[in-house]
Design a protein around this motif. Structure first.
Motif, mmCIF file in Angstrom:
data_model
loop_
_atom_site.group_PDB
_atom_site.id
_atom_site.type_symbol
_atom_site.label_atom_id
_atom_site.label_comp_id
_atom_site.label_asym_id
_atom_site.label_seq_id
_atom_site.Cartn_x
_atom_site.Cartn_y
_atom_site.Cartn_z
ATOM 1 N N UNK A 1 13.476 45.795 54.065
ATOM 2 C CA UNK A 1 12.139 46.099 54.568
ATOM 3 C C UNK A 1 11.142 46.250 53.420
ATOM 4 N N UNK A 2 10.152 45.400 53.408
ATOM 5 C CA UNK A 2 9.025 45.538 52.477
ATOM 6 C C UNK A 2 7.893 46.212 53.250
ATOM 7 N N UNK A 3 7.876 47.548 53.179
ATOM 8 C CA UNK A 3 6.885 48.310 53.930
ATOM 9 C C UNK A 3 5.642 48.556 53.092
ATOM 10 N N UNK A 4 4.592 49.025 53.739
ATOM 11 C CA UNK A 4 3.302 49.144 53.063
ATOM 12 C C UNK A 4 3.279 50.290 52.046
ATOM 13 N N UNK A 5 2.844 49.952 50.860
ATOM 14 C CA UNK A 5 2.586 50.913 49.779
ATOM 15 C C UNK A 5 1.342 50.423 49.033
ATOM 16 N N UNK A 6 0.612 51.339 48.359
ATOM 17 C CA UNK A 6 0.814 52.781 48.276
ATOM 18 C C UNK A 6 0.367 53.485 49.561
ATOM 19 N N UNK B 1 1.951 54.771 57.581
ATOM 20 C CA UNK B 1 2.069 53.310 57.550
ATOM 21 C C UNK B 1 3.524 52.865 57.396
ATOM 22 N N UNK B 2 4.299 53.460 56.469
ATOM 23 C CA UNK B 2 5.714 53.084 56.390
ATOM 24 C C UNK B 2 6.477 53.343 57.686
ATOM 25 N N UNK B 3 6.155 54.434 58.384
ATOM 26 C CA UNK B 3 6.853 54.731 59.630
ATOM 27 C C UNK B 3 6.536 53.684 60.696
#
Length: 252
Positions: free
Chosen positions: A159-164, A174-176
């Motif tokens: 999973x490439x989730x949103x950061x920062x 956002x990551x959730x």
């Protein structure tokens, strides 16, 4: 050590779920004109070419699956361009990104899943890299872990989730959203037979550091719908069937 803790956690989970070990998975790097494709198209690619090696460089990595059909993920409306373009750096000193086997990804605004599949595997794990919700340690806590899972007969989706972190959203929001959507997409792939053999009741989630926090967040917040319904995938539960928090960062 972290490696020992990880091994113990995985062994326990595998024993409980009676995963049938298959021969070491062979992974093929796929070069495409687009770095993001629609769900399913990437997930059903055949990763069976003999003597293929685990992809290390992102520019030759398997095709990714977009989490969201829109170019703007939920919660980011009106804020595109705030963080600049997505970039990569190498966590190994004095090594270029082109030669790097330990990449860090910055400024993620288009979250994706990278499928690394074992043909016929019944179980799959969504892997969330860490990075203090600022960056993603994509190899050491992502693709390297997925390759190991493949070696014991378990498919993986990195999973490439949103950061920062988004200052206009609550901590970890956002990551959730991305994590809930990821589990639902994988479960839909299993339910619809898009990944042959995958059992929709054997979809796990694991993460490291910030990804470990995200795993805990998933464990306690799966009943909370964190974003508006997008499509039929969002009618499916996002509760992980099993989970592993590896040196989790912060408190859930």
């Amino acid at each position: 050590s972290h490696k020992m803790l990880f091994s113990i956690c995985v062994c326990v989970a595998v024993a409980v779920w009676r995963v049938e070990a298959l021969p070491t998975a062979q992974v093929v790097a796929q070069n495409t004109d687009s770095s993001v494709v629609t769900p399913y198209d990437a997930a059903i690619l055949a990763y069976t070419t003999s003597n293929a090696e685990m992809p290390q460089r992102r520019d030759i990595a398997p095709t990714e699956v977009a989490l969201w059909p829109s170019a703007v993920a939920p919660g980011d409306e009106g804020h595109m361009g705030v963080f600049g373009p997505e970039t990569e750096t190498c966590l190994t000193k004095n090594v270029s990104v082109a030669d790097c086997k330990d990449v860090s990804i910055h400024n993620v605004t288009t979250p994706t899943l990278m499928p690394m599949l074992v043909p016929g595997a019944k179980s799959a794990v969504v892997v969330a890299p860490g990075g203090a919700y600022s960056v993603l340690a994509f190899n050491r806590e992502g693709t390297d872990i997925a390759a190991w899972l493949n070696s014991i007969g378990v498919s993986a989706f990195v999973l490439k989730y949103r950061v920062p972190s988004r200052p206009w959203l609550s901590f970890g929001a956002a990551p959730l959203m991305d994590a809930q959507r990821a589990v639902r997409l994988v479960r839909e792939m299993a339910t619809n037979g898009k990944v042959p053999g995958l059992n929709a009741s054997k979809i796990g989630f694991m993460g490291f550091s910030a990804g470990g926090h995200l795993t805990g967040h998933m464990n306690v917040a799966w009943m909370n719908q964190t974003y508006p319904r997008v499509d039929a995938a969002d009618d499916l539960p996002c509760r992980p069937d099993f989970s592993m928090m590896v040196y989790p960062w912060q408190s859930v």
